[in-house]
Design a protein around this motif. Structure first.
Motif, short mmCIF file in Angstrom:
data_model
loop_
_atom_site.label_atom_id
_atom_site.label_comp_id
_atom_site.label_asym_id
_atom_site.label_seq_id
_atom_site.Cartn_x
_atom_site.Cartn_y
_atom_site.Cartn_z
N VAL A 1 -50.89 -9.88 47.09
CA VAL A 1 -49.51 -9.40 47.04
C VAL A 1 -49.27 -8.40 48.16
O VAL A 1 -48.26 -8.45 48.86
N ASP A 2 -50.22 -7.47 48.36
CA ASP A 2 -50.09 -6.47 49.43
C ASP A 2 -49.97 -7.14 50.79
O ASP A 2 -49.15 -6.75 51.62
N LEU A 3 -50.81 -8.15 51.04
CA LEU A 3 -50.78 -8.84 52.33
C LEU A 3 -49.43 -9.52 52.55
O LEU A 3 -48.88 -9.47 53.65
N SER A 4 -48.89 -10.15 51.50
CA SER A 4 -47.61 -10.84 51.67
C SER A 4 -46.48 -9.85 51.87
O SER A 4 -45.56 -10.09 52.64
N VAL A 5 -46.55 -8.70 51.21
CA VAL A 5 -45.52 -7.67 51.39
C VAL A 5 -45.58 -7.15 52.83
O VAL A 5 -44.55 -6.93 53.47
N THR A 6 -46.78 -6.94 53.34
CA THR A 6 -46.94 -6.46 54.72
C THR A 6 -46.42 -7.49 55.70
O THR A 6 -45.74 -7.13 56.67
N LYS A 7 -46.70 -8.77 55.45
CA LYS A 7 -46.23 -9.82 56.35
C LYS A 7 -44.71 -9.86 56.37
O LYS A 7 -44.10 -9.99 57.42
N LYS A 8 -44.10 -9.74 55.18
CA LYS A 8 -42.63 -9.76 55.10
C LYS A 8 -42.05 -8.59 55.87
O LYS A 8 -41.05 -8.71 56.56
N ARG A 9 -42.68 -7.42 55.70
CA ARG A 9 -42.17 -6.23 56.37
C ARG A 9 -42.29 -6.39 57.88
O ARG A 9 -41.38 -6.04 58.62
N ASP A 10 -43.40 -6.93 58.36
CA ASP A 10 -43.60 -7.12 59.79
C ASP A 10 -42.64 -8.16 60.35
O ASP A 10 -42.14 -8.00 61.46
N ALA A 11 -42.38 -9.22 59.57
CA ALA A 11 -41.45 -10.26 60.02
C ALA A 11 -40.05 -9.68 60.12
O ALA A 11 -39.32 -9.95 61.08
N ALA A 12 -39.67 -8.87 59.15
CA ALA A 12 -38.35 -8.23 59.19
C ALA A 12 -38.28 -7.29 60.37
O ALA A 12 -37.24 -7.13 61.01
N GLN A 13 -39.39 -6.66 60.70
CA GLN A 13 -39.47 -5.74 61.83
C GLN A 13 -39.18 -6.45 63.13
O GLN A 13 -38.35 -6.03 63.91
N THR A 14 -39.89 -7.58 63.38
CA THR A 14 -39.70 -8.30 64.64
C THR A 14 -38.32 -8.93 64.70
O THR A 14 -37.75 -9.06 65.77
N ALA A 15 -37.78 -9.30 63.55
CA ALA A 15 -36.42 -9.88 63.54
C ALA A 15 -35.42 -8.81 63.89
O ALA A 15 -34.43 -9.07 64.57
N ALA A 16 -35.66 -7.59 63.44
CA ALA A 16 -34.74 -6.49 63.72
C ALA A 16 -34.82 -6.07 65.18
O ALA A 16 -33.87 -5.59 65.76
N ASP A 17 -35.98 -6.26 65.80
CA ASP A 17 -36.18 -5.87 67.20
C ASP A 17 -35.20 -6.55 68.14
O ASP A 17 -34.56 -5.91 68.95
N LYS A 18 -35.11 -7.89 68.04
CA LYS A 18 -34.33 -8.64 69.03
C LYS A 18 -32.84 -8.32 69.04
O LYS A 18 -32.32 -7.89 70.05
N PRO A 19 -32.11 -8.50 67.93
CA PRO A 19 -30.67 -8.22 68.02
C PRO A 19 -30.37 -6.76 68.30
O PRO A 19 -29.46 -6.44 69.03
N VAL A 20 -31.17 -5.83 67.74
CA VAL A 20 -30.89 -4.40 67.90
C VAL A 20 -31.01 -3.99 69.36
O VAL A 20 -30.21 -3.23 69.88
N ALA A 21 -32.00 -4.52 70.07
CA ALA A 21 -32.18 -4.15 71.48
C ALA A 21 -30.94 -4.50 72.28
O ALA A 21 -30.50 -3.75 73.14
N ALA A 22 -30.34 -5.65 71.98
CA ALA A 22 -29.15 -6.09 72.74
C ALA A 22 -27.96 -5.18 72.45
O ALA A 22 -27.24 -4.78 73.35
#
Lengths: 220, 189
Positions: free
Chosen positions: A23-44
């Motif tokens: 469960v911890d690993l999947s929560v971390t993966k979700k958080r990291d995926a949300a992180q990289t998704a937030a990176d792209k549009p926010v930078a623009a």
């Protein structure tokens, strides 16, 4: 006594541990995926909105590339988090913070418009300074953040306070943005949490009143 | 002649049987320490509903585990006839001891998993170093106790000593974490 009881107890414990780790690993993966998704549009969007704050700054001449003896602080978004970099005389200090779970302090040098900083637990920052903005990537807490930061003038900037609270070293960091928003966290040694509000340079950490120092880049 | 050849093999195989649980327990302790040290702490974990944060949740769950550990201690003393005024323990004491122990162990696991996964083995202060070491030791010692229990012909002091070590380790873990939380951050959920 039952011969199988103890083994079943150990097996149950092991199953529970493995289940929680999954469960911890999947929560971390979700958080990291949300992180990289937030990176792209926010930078623009950040590059489109940074020009207004710099022109509204009280002294526009401060946006010049830093010369010797000049202190410049940059602040902006790093993915879903915030970053501030204080630069003076070729030295720099940076603070990455998302306001609830992740923070990292970094320090190093700026030479020929290139920033390279390192911090505890394999944190690192590489970037460039050009046209009144700092751009680059930070690696901290096992993942990467792309940032764009524009020059900010006091009272905006990077603040840090430390205190000894009942034997524990407590360190608070705040990034004060031009719109008045503060993003900060306090490290209590074995856990970190969102920082209380900073009033000028005063704050209360762990029940103790502290005075924060505005960092200029020469050191933590 | 026949007397000597029959006694020596029995003694060495008896000791050898005891070594295996200790080796397994030792491996558990070392594995936890190595994982805690090498794994990059993520500062994230499953949120426990109803608590102000992971730290508060762990503090209270660990305290509950410690309450069950106290029941463990009391029931063990009763089983061995050490409680004054209770010469013969009631028949359900053994069941109470086993189940309170299982509950304490299972409660300790989510706390330990968060510690390992989100914080890691740390040494920046005496308190966290002791906590990290005791955490590894506790699970190894508990494993040893579980593996020794079904064996026969053990010296009479071995199980109580293992139980005592497990209890002491958990007490030390509680003092270096939950008590620290209550005195530094406060008694709050």
């Amino acid at each position: 006594m039952k011969r199988k009881g103890p083994i079943i107890t150990l097996a149950a414990g092991l199953l529970l541990a493995v289940g929680l780790l999954v469960v911890d690993l999947s929560v971390t993966k979700k958080r990291d995926a949300a992180q990289t998704a937030a990176d792209k549009p926010v930078a623009a969007t950040v590059t489109a909105t940074t020009p207004p704050p710099t022109t509204a700054a009280p002294a526009p001449t401060k946006t010049q590339p830093p010369a010797v003896g000049t202190q410049t602080t940059y602040a902006g978004k790093a993915g879903a988090g915030t970053i501030a970099i204080a630069v003076k005389d070729g030295k720099a200090v940076a603070y990455l913070c998302d306001g609830h779970t992740t923070e990292a302090w970094l320090q190093g040098t700026v030479a020929n418009g290139t920033i390279s900083l390192t911090g505890a637990k394999n944190a690192s920052l590489t970037g460039t300074l050009a046209g009144g903005a700092a751009n680059g990537t930070v690696t901290a807490a096992g993942r990467q953040w792309t940032f764009t930061a524009a020059v900010v003038a006091p009272p905006s900037g990077l603040y840090r306070a430390s205190a000894n609270v009942r034997g524990a070293q407590v360190v608070g960091g705040w990034i004060v943005l031009p719109n008045g928003q503060q993003v900060g966290m306090v490290d209590y040694g074995d856990h970190e949490e969102a920082a209380p509000a900073l009033t000028g340079t005063a704050a209360t950490l762990g029940g103790t009143a502290v005075t924060a120092v505005q960092l200029d880049g020469t050191g933590l | 002649m026949t007397f000597e050849t029959t006694t020596t093999p029995v003694r060495s195989s008896g000791a050898a049987k005891l070594i295996v649980p200790f080796l397994i327990g030792g491996a558990v302790s070392v594995a936890l320490g190595v994982y805690g040290r090498l794994h990059e702490p993520t500062a994230v974990a499953v949120n426990f509903a109803g608590f102000s944060g992971a730290l508060a949740a762990k503090t209270w769950i660990a305290s509950l585990a410690f309450v069950f550990a106290l029941v463990q201690l009391g029931s063990a003393l009763a089983m061995y006839g050490k409680l004054p005024g209770l010469r013969r323990a009631p028949s359900w004491i053994g069941t109470l001891h086993r189940w309170s122990g299982r509950i304490a162990f299972l409660l300790a696991i989510p706390v330990a998993i968060h510690c390992l996964y989100a914080v890691g083995f740390e040494a920046y202060s005496t308190r966290v170093l002791v906590h990290s070491l005791l955490g590894c030791f506790f699970f190894g010692a508990f494993t040893v106790k579980m593996l020794l229990l079904p064996r026969k012909g053990l010296p009479g002091w071995l199980i109580p000593v293992m139980g005592g070590l497990v209890f002491t380790a958990l007490a030390g873990l509680w003092l270096t974490s939950s008590l620290w939380f209550f005195t530094t951050i406060g008694v709050k959920f």
